[in-house]
Design an enzyme around this catalytic site. Structure first.
Site, mmCIF file in Angstrom:
data_model
loop_
_atom_site.group_PDB
_atom_site.id
_atom_site.type_symbol
_atom_site.label_atom_id
_atom_site.label_comp_id
_atom_site.label_asym_id
_atom_site.label_seq_id
_atom_site.Cartn_x
_atom_site.Cartn_y
_atom_site.Cartn_z
ATOM 1 C CG HIS A 201 -21.491 43.561 44.299
ATOM 2 N ND1 HIS A 201 -21.071 43.977 44.020
ATOM 3 C CD2 HIS A 201 -22.653 44.433 45.116
ATOM 4 C CE1 HIS A 201 -20.360 44.590 44.464
ATOM 5 N NE2 HIS A 201 -21.758 45.384 45.325
ATOM 6 C CG ASN B 183 -18.220 46.047 46.871
ATOM 7 O OD1 ASN B 183 -18.481 46.537 45.960
ATOM 8 N ND2 ASN B 183 -19.456 46.736 47.790
ATOM 9 C CB CYS C 38 -22.855 47.927 44.411
ATOM 10 S SG CYS C 38 -20.960 48.684 44.952
HETATM 11 N N1 ACO Z 1 -12.408 46.791 62.065
HETATM 12 C C1 ACO Z 1 -12.804 46.579 63.347
HETATM 13 N N2 ACO Z 1 -14.062 47.531 63.925
HETATM 14 C C2 ACO Z 1 -14.665 47.997 63.426
HETATM 15 C C3 ACO Z 1 -15.027 47.712 62.246
HETATM 16 C C4 ACO Z 1 -13.358 47.204 61.820
HETATM 17 N N3 ACO Z 1 -12.738 47.518 60.216
HETATM 18 N N4 ACO Z 1 -15.595 48.275 61.499
HETATM 19 C C5 ACO Z 1 -16.876 48.738 62.492
HETATM 20 N N5 ACO Z 1 -16.357 48.458 63.884
HETATM 21 C C6 ACO Z 1 -16.930 48.676 65.129
HETATM 22 C C7 ACO Z 1 -17.642 49.715 64.845
HETATM 23 O O1 ACO Z 1 -17.060 50.501 65.497
HETATM 24 C C8 ACO Z 1 -18.324 48.996 66.404
HETATM 25 O O2 ACO Z 1 -17.918 49.531 67.829
HETATM 26 P P1 ACO Z 1 -18.488 49.613 68.858
HETATM 27 O O3 ACO Z 1 -19.626 48.477 68.678
HETATM 28 O O4 ACO Z 1 -17.555 49.807 69.756
HETATM 29 O O5 ACO Z 1 -19.360 51.277 67.828
HETATM 30 C C9 ACO Z 1 -18.923 47.406 65.905
HETATM 31 O O6 ACO Z 1 -17.855 47.452 64.688
HETATM 32 C C10 ACO Z 1 -19.990 46.726 64.990
HETATM 33 O O7 ACO Z 1 -20.508 47.431 64.180
HETATM 34 P P2 ACO Z 1 -21.146 47.544 63.037
HETATM 35 O O8 ACO Z 1 -21.099 48.673 62.124
HETATM 36 O O9 ACO Z 1 -22.642 46.905 63.769
HETATM 37 O O10 ACO Z 1 -20.809 46.040 62.024
HETATM 38 P P3 ACO Z 1 -21.677 45.214 61.247
HETATM 39 O O11 ACO Z 1 -21.654 43.549 61.852
HETATM 40 O O12 ACO Z 1 -23.003 45.614 60.493
HETATM 41 O O13 ACO Z 1 -20.564 44.814 60.242
HETATM 42 C C11 ACO Z 1 -20.693 46.004 58.252
HETATM 43 C C12 ACO Z 1 -20.236 45.861 59.655
HETATM 44 C C13 ACO Z 1 -19.326 44.728 58.142
HETATM 45 C C14 ACO Z 1 -20.332 46.949 57.469
HETATM 46 C C15 ACO Z 1 -21.525 45.531 57.817
HETATM 47 O O14 ACO Z 1 -23.069 46.241 58.374
HETATM 48 C C16 ACO Z 1 -22.227 45.173 56.335
HETATM 49 O O15 ACO Z 1 -21.427 44.616 55.752
HETATM 50 N N6 ACO Z 1 -23.198 45.924 55.782
HETATM 51 C C17 ACO Z 1 -23.306 46.246 54.427
HETATM 52 C C18 ACO Z 1 -22.362 47.178 53.578
HETATM 53 C C19 ACO Z 1 -21.403 46.382 52.723
HETATM 54 O O16 ACO Z 1 -21.456 45.311 51.911
HETATM 55 N N7 ACO Z 1 -21.766 48.178 51.865
HETATM 56 C C20 ACO Z 1 -21.196 47.731 50.547
HETATM 57 C C21 ACO Z 1 -21.729 48.049 49.447
HETATM 58 S S1 ACO Z 1 -23.485 48.338 49.437
HETATM 59 C C22 ACO Z 1 -23.332 46.514 48.860
HETATM 60 O O17 ACO Z 1 -23.347 46.659 48.058
HETATM 61 C C23 ACO Z 1 -24.238 45.864 48.528
#
Ligand code: ACO
Length: 323
Positions: free
Chosen positions: A250, A280, A113
């Site tokens: 980004h 993204n 990224c």
């Molecule tokens: N739809 C519904 N529920 C979901 C989904 C979905 N698409 N994805 C995960 N869940 C559920 C999980 O299974 C979990 O359920 P549980 O509590 O029963 O186990 C619950 O939602 C919470 O999951 P988390 O992973 O803890 O959710 P979080 O609030 O951390 O959000 C996310 C997840 C959006 C991926 C967040 O962590 C994030 O944005 N991280 C950064 C990742 C990123 O941006 N990566 C891109 C590349 S790196 C960069 O470019 C910076």
């Protein structure tokens, strides 16, 4: 001194847009969950037979048109991508051939990224050294080809697209009022390489593999890393958040973008955000966002523009430039 000045920008998005509601038909997710956690409402997906180089060529053609320069004046192509058409040759040489350019150099740069920020900084160094005069710097990705479409924790986040800028080596006064790239800061820390990675590759598995991510871990590091490298840019130039006209980060997640802007004290009205419509798009996200803000008239010549990115590796970086 020589500065790398932006002559123009352009972008390309594949025709097919995939909404959150479309995704909810195939994986256990909802528009509400995706919007609340990420700010994403839709992403574009490349058609079958449409490759990273195809997207890049379309973006490059738009960029050359916007800059008003002929393809034959380009002597350097740096393409930020983690999804090349083939393991080799570089997608950049396919772009070079597609544009009818047979001179100069073209290569891919892989920093996930952060690819566009790394590509800009690399092209800037090569232009400043006097080796090249005019560079096409492109970010182009088809992350849809790396996704496990049954994994709701990753497949909702990414999209396909391409964007580019033309940079020209120009003699400038050497002050912070100059046009062009004023400072660039690149970082990486391979201890975190397993937090966001693809579980295949030519040497390890002989397959392409799928994207895997510890979302929470990535999130935790993102705001801290981003703000660190932006503070480096401020230290190097003496500018502060108040001087910035446009912050073009980004586009990974609205919460990361808003959190970084808030921590740095950048006014929300100066933040360019396209994650809602593009998702993204990895190395393509910054030039796609730049193009949106140039076309709608926000970014104008003379504006101070701050770019930053963080991605797998981890890699991260910032570029501060005057448009
Ligand atoms: N739809 C519904 N529920 C979901 C989904 C979905 N698409 N994805 C995960 N869940 C559920 C999980 O299974 C979990 O359920 P549980 O509590 O029963 O186990 C619950 O939602 C919470 O999951 P988390 O992973 O803890 O959710 P979080 O609030 O951390 O959000 C996310 C997840 C959006 C991926 C967040 O962590 C994030 O944005 N991280 C950064 C990742 C990123 O941006 N990566 C891109 C590349 S790196 C960069 O470019 C910076």
């Amino acid at each position: 001194m020589i500065r790398s000045v932006v002559l123009g920008c352009g972008s390309y998005l594949p025709a097919r847009a995939l909404s959150n509601a479309d995704l909810a038909k195939t994986v256990d997710t909802s528009d509400e969950w995706i919007v609340q956690r990420t700010g994403i409402r839709q992403r574009h997906v490349a058609a079958q037979g449409e490759f990273t180089s195809d997207l890049a060529i379309r973006a490059a053609q738009a960029t050359l048109g916007h800059a008003g320069v002929d393809a034959q004046s380009i002597d350097l192509i740096v393409l930020g991508t983690s999804t090349p058409d083939n393991t080799f040759p570089a997608a950049a040489v396919t772009v070079q051939a597609g544009l009818g350019i047979h001179h100069g150099a073209a290569f891919d740069l892989q920093a996930v990224c952060s690819g566009f920020v790394f590509a800009l900084a690399t092209a800037d160094g090569l232009l400043k050294s006097g080796s090249y005069k005019r560079a096409l710097v492109i970010g182009s990705e088809t992350f849809s080809r790396l996704l496990d479409w049954t994994d709701r924790t990753t497949c909702v986040l990414f999209g396909d697209g391409a964007g580019a800028v033309v940079l020209e080596a120009q003699q400038q006064a050497g002050t912070r009022e100059d046009r062009g790239i004023l400072t660039a800061h690149l970082r990486s820390d391979g201890r975190y390489r397993n937090k966001l990675y693809v579980d295949g590759g030519p040497s390890r598995t002989g397959t392409v593999g799928h994207l895997r991510m510890e979302g929470r871990e990535v999130f935790k590091h993102a705001v801290a890393n981003i703000t660190d490298v932006i503070e480096d840019a401020f230290r190097a130039t003496g500018f502060t958040a108040a001087d910035i006209d446009w912050f073009v980060p980004h586009q990974a997640n609205k919460r990361i973008i808003d959190g970084s802007a808030q921590k740095l004290g950048i006014d929300p009205s100066k933040v360019v955000s396209t994650v809602e419509r593009h998702g993204n798009t990895s190395a393509a996200s910054i030039p796609l966002a730049l193009d949106v803000a140039v076309v709608d008239g926000r970014i104008k010549q003379g504006d101070l523009v701050l770019l930053e990115a963080m991605g797998g590796g981890f890699t991260w970086g910032s570029v501060l430039l005057r448009w």
